[in-house]
Write a protein that holds these residues in place. Structure first.
Motif, PDB file in Angstrom:
ATOM      1  N   VAL A 138       0.840  -1.196   0.000  1.00 16.94           N
ATOM      2  CA  VAL A 138       0.000   0.000   0.000  1.00 16.94           C
ATOM      3  C   VAL A 138       0.877   1.248   0.000  1.00 16.94           C
ATOM      4  N   ARG A 139       0.475   2.236  -0.786  1.00 19.03           N
ATOM      5  CA  ARG A 139       1.148   3.538  -0.731  1.00 19.03           C
ATOM      6  C   ARG A 139       1.020   4.120   0.672  1.00 19.03           C
ATOM      7  N   ALA A 140       2.107   4.714   1.165  1.00 15.88           N
ATOM      8  CA  ALA A 140       2.137   5.086   2.583  1.00 15.88           C
ATOM      9  C   ALA A 140       2.394   6.558   2.827  1.00 15.88           C
ATOM     10  N   GLU A 141       2.214   7.424   1.826  1.00 16.89           N
ATOM     11  CA  GLU A 141       2.568   8.836   2.000  1.00 16.89           C
ATOM     12  C   GLU A 141       1.712   9.576   3.025  1.00 16.89           C
ATOM     13  N   SER A 142       0.486   9.102   3.266  1.00 21.51           N
ATOM     14  CA  SER A 142      -0.402   9.825   4.181  1.00 21.51           C
ATOM     15  C   SER A 142      -1.320   8.837   4.896  1.00 21.51           C
ATOM     16  N   TYR A 143      -1.950   9.329   5.942  1.00 23.16           N
ATOM     17  CA  TYR A 143      -2.956   8.541   6.663  1.00 23.16           C
ATOM     18  C   TYR A 143      -4.040   8.077   5.694  1.00 23.16           C
ATOM     19  N   TRP A 144      -4.515   8.991   4.861  1.00 23.27           N
ATOM     20  CA  TRP A 144      -5.614   8.666   3.944  1.00 23.27           C
ATOM     21  C   TRP A 144      -5.225   7.558   2.984  1.00 23.27           C
ATOM     22  N   TRP A 145      -4.041   7.609   2.390  1.00 24.94           N
ATOM     23  CA  TRP A 145      -3.609   6.569   1.461  1.00 24.94           C
ATOM     24  C   TRP A 145      -3.531   5.212   2.172  1.00 24.94           C
ATOM     25  N   ARG A 146      -2.984   5.215   3.388  1.00 23.40           N
ATOM     26  CA  ARG A 146      -2.820   3.952   4.108  1.00 23.40           C
ATOM     27  C   ARG A 146      -4.166   3.344   4.489  1.00 23.40           C
ATOM     28  N   TRP A 147      -5.089   4.198   4.941  1.00 17.94           N
ATOM     29  CA  TRP A 147      -6.409   3.693   5.324  1.00 17.94           C
ATOM     30  C   TRP A 147      -7.204   3.225   4.108  1.00 17.94           C
ATOM     31  N   TRP A 148      -7.179   4.010   3.072  1.00 13.95           N
ATOM     32  CA  TRP A 148      -7.922   3.712   1.847  1.00 13.95           C
ATOM     33  C   TRP A 148      -7.384   2.446   1.181  1.00 13.95           C
ATOM     34  N   GLY A 149      -6.062   2.387   0.997  1.00 12.39           N
ATOM     35  CA  GLY A 149      -5.469   1.245   0.310  1.00 12.39           C
ATOM     36  C   GLY A 149      -5.570  -0.050   1.086  1.00 12.39           C
ATOM     37  N   SER A 150      -5.506   0.006   2.416  1.00 12.21           N
ATOM     38  CA  SER A 150      -5.541  -1.217   3.215  1.00 12.21           C
ATOM     39  C   SER A 150      -6.907  -1.889   3.193  1.00 12.21           C
ATOM     40  N   ASP A 151      -7.934  -1.186   2.719  1.00 13.54           N
ATOM     41  CA  ASP A 151      -9.259  -1.797   2.583  1.00 13.54           C
ATOM     42  C   ASP A 151      -9.256  -2.906   1.536  1.00 13.54           C
ATOM     43  N   PHE A 152      -8.234  -2.931   0.703  1.00 15.19           N
ATOM     44  CA  PHE A 152      -8.117  -3.961  -0.334  1.00 15.19           C
ATOM     45  C   PHE A 152      -7.617  -5.285   0.246  1.00 15.19           C
ATOM     46  N   TYR A 153      -7.254  -5.288   1.520  1.00 10.33           N
ATOM     47  CA  TYR A 153      -6.780  -6.509   2.176  1.00 10.33           C
ATOM     48  C   TYR A 153      -7.922  -7.528   2.192  1.00 10.33           C
ATOM     49  N   PRO A 154      -7.704  -8.759   1.684  1.00  8.56           N
ATOM     50  CA  PRO A 154      -8.805  -9.721   1.540  1.00  8.56           C
ATOM     51  C   PRO A 154      -9.229 -10.328   2.879  1.00  8.56           C
ATOM     52  N   ALA A 155     -10.526 -10.444   3.077  1.00 12.92           N
ATOM     53  CA  ALA A 155     -11.066 -11.069   4.284  1.00 12.92           C
ATOM     54  C   ALA A 155     -12.549 -11.322   4.093  1.00 12.92           C
ATOM     55  N   TYR A 156     -13.006 -12.533   4.425  1.00 13.33           N
ATOM     56  CA  TYR A 156     -14.428 -12.822   4.320  1.00 13.33           C
ATOM     57  C   TYR A 156     -14.999 -13.490   5.561  1.00 13.33           C
ATOM     58  N   ARG A 157     -14.273 -14.421   6.151  1.00 17.32           N
ATOM     59  CA  ARG A 157     -14.761 -15.008   7.389  1.00 17.32           C
ATOM     60  C   ARG A 157     -14.692 -13.956   8.499  1.00 17.32           C
ATOM     61  N   LEU A 158     -15.521 -14.134   9.546  1.00 16.92           N
ATOM     62  CA  LEU A 158     -15.595 -13.146  10.612  1.00 16.92           C
ATOM     63  C   LEU A 158     -14.231 -12.897  11.246  1.00 16.92           C
ATOM     64  N   SER A 159     -13.509 -13.972  11.548  1.00 16.73           N
ATOM     65  CA  SER A 159     -12.196 -13.808  12.176  1.00 16.73           C
ATOM     66  C   SER A 159     -11.244 -13.034  11.271  1.00 16.73           C
ATOM     67  N   ALA A 160     -11.326 -13.292   9.970  1.00 18.23           N
ATOM     68  CA  ALA A 160     -10.462 -12.582   9.020  1.00 18.23           C
ATOM     69  C   ALA A 160     -10.839 -11.112   8.928  1.00 18.23           C
ATOM     70  N   ARG A 161     -12.142 -10.800   8.987  1.00 21.12           N
ATOM     71  CA  ARG A 161     -12.577  -9.407   8.926  1.00 21.12           C
ATOM     72  C   ARG A 161     -12.120  -8.630  10.159  1.00 21.12           C
ATOM     73  N   LEU A 162     -12.177  -9.284  11.306  1.00 16.43           N
ATOM     74  CA  LEU A 162     -11.695  -8.632  12.523  1.00 16.43           C
ATOM     75  C   LEU A 162     -10.187  -8.380  12.444  1.00 16.43           C
ATOM     76  N   TYR A 163      -9.471  -9.356  11.891  1.00 16.97           N
ATOM     77  CA  TYR A 163      -8.022  -9.185  11.735  1.00 16.97           C
ATOM     78  C   TYR A 163      -7.718  -8.051  10.767  1.00 16.97           C
ATOM     79  N   ARG A 164      -8.479  -7.977   9.670  1.00 19.64           N
ATOM     80  CA  ARG A 164      -8.264  -6.904   8.705  1.00 19.64           C
ATOM     81  C   ARG A 164      -8.510  -5.536   9.351  1.00 19.64           C
ATOM     82  N   ARG A 165      -9.524  -5.428  10.186  1.00 17.54           N
ATOM     83  CA  ARG A 165      -9.807  -4.166  10.846  1.00 17.54           C
ATOM     84  C   ARG A 165      -8.628  -3.727  11.709  1.00 17.54           C
ATOM     85  N   MET A 166      -8.027  -4.706  12.407  1.00 14.64           N
ATOM     86  CA  MET A 166      -6.873  -4.390  13.245  1.00 14.64           C
ATOM     87  C   MET A 166      -5.683  -3.969  12.387  1.00 14.64           C
TER      88      MET A 166
END
Length: 347
Positions: free
Chosen positions: A28-56
């Motif tokens: 993920v591009r890391a130049e700003s808070y917005w880029w890091r937050w926006w880009g990290s949403d692309f992290y794959p997760a579908y099961r509940l445990s994976a979604r919680l991990y992605r949020r962290m």
């Protein structure tokens, strides 16, 4: 897969790797808070445990807790010209590395200003290139509502890249039975007129590779009492390959297993089987019963129970066969699970 992430980002770009540089899944591009937050949403997760991990992971990424690295010199950044040809002004926001294997691909999320404008899939070689070429063909053939727009396909040395338009909308929940929108979407991909099962192009193609353990003649006998339309088949129809767009309908992506000469109802059966196996972790027996019940609930006016069970077996076998072509071992857990469905032992 060994990934030279430098080729995807302009020289001097600060980049973070999630969940870390030792075993990265997402860059993920890391130049700003917005880029890091926006880009990290692309992290794959579908099961509940994976979604919680992605949020962290996303919270830590946005907060600057991941160490960044700087992209190398201009000689590394080799995709810029190709992307500019298809989406002028777009830049790479995030880079997702696919699951390890012969068909592993890298997906680039492309942004311009404050919005996602498209995606680019990069296949480095071999089987992955063949799958990407299939997806390009499907996107050029299916109705506009059914998938993203293909903006271009280009060969790159031994690899290839496919660029598509953006996908609006929210993710589809992996609930069973599936939402009624799923049936509605598939209904629009099925033809009107039917042909004898013995002459159906899907059966003719798949039967050539049939395992001795798969009684195709019995399946065809069960399905021979009616004529079956030729359908547009996605081939990997599952919640994680769908979006609900703002107008309320569905759009499917990842058409690399698709066919314009598919068999009706297999995508719905596959949807249930994949969701049951990978999200809910059901037994093959329970999943097969649920898939047959879903088919009867959706198409009970035109299907008998024995036909529904047969279609579930065929969907499991088709998935098994495609995965085997991709190099997946018959001893793989998911392949053994699928076999338990199609070899008839689930009842």
């Amino acid at each position: 897969m060994e990934v030279d992430w430098n080729v995807f980002f302009p020289p001097g770009t600060r980049v973070i790797a999630l969940p870390g540089w030792r075993n990265p899944r997402l860059y993920v591009r890391a130049e700003s808070y917005w880029w890091r937050w926006w880009g990290s949403d692309f992290y794959p997760a579908y099961r509940l445990s994976a979604r919680l991990y992605r949020r962290m992971v996303r919270a830590r990424a946005a907060g600057g807790f991941f160490r960044s690295r700087t992209a190398g010199g201009a000689d590394h950044y080799s995709l810029a010209g190709h992307l500019e040809n298809f989406l002028p002004g777009a830049g790479v926001l995030a880079v997702l590395v696919g699951t390890e294997g012969p068909t592993c691909k890298i997906t680039l999320q492309l942004a311009s200003k404050d919005r996602i404008v498209g995606y680019a899939k990069y296949a480095p070689e071999g089987r992955a290139v063949a799958r990407l070429a299939r997806e390009h063909l499907m996107l050029s053939s299916i109705p506009a509502f059914a998938g993203p727009r293909s903006l271009g396909y280009v060969r790159l040395d031994e690899g290839a890249m496919l660029v598509t338009g953006a996908l609006d909308g929210r993710r589809v929940k992996a609930s069973l039975p599936p939402d009624g929108q799923v049936k509605g979407f598939l209904e629009h991909l099925s033809g009107d007129s039917g042909i004898e099962v013995w002459e159906h192009p899907w059966f003719r193609a798949v039967r050539e590779d049939a395992s001795r353990d798969m009684d195709f003649d019995r399946c065809m006998e069960v399905l021979s009492d009616r004529r079956w339309p030729v359908a547009i088949q996605h081939g990997d129809f599952a919640p994680w390959n769908l979006r609900v767009h703002r107008r309320g309908g569905l759009t499917a992506f990842d058409w690399e297993y698709g066919s314009m000469e598919g068999f009706p109802h297999l995508d719905l059966a596959y949807y249930v089987l994949q969701t049951a196996a990978l999200i809910h972790r059901w037994s093959p027996e329970r999943a097969a019963r649920c898939a047959a019940d879903c088919l009867l609930q959706a198409y009970g006016d035109r299907l008998r129970a024995v036909e529904a069970r047969t279609l579930v077996r065929l969907a499991a076998y088709n998935a098994y066969l495609e995965s085997a072509r991709d190099g997946q071992s018959e001893h793989d857990v998911l392949q053994r699970w699928r076999r338990s469905v199609w070899d008839g032992k689930t009842g």
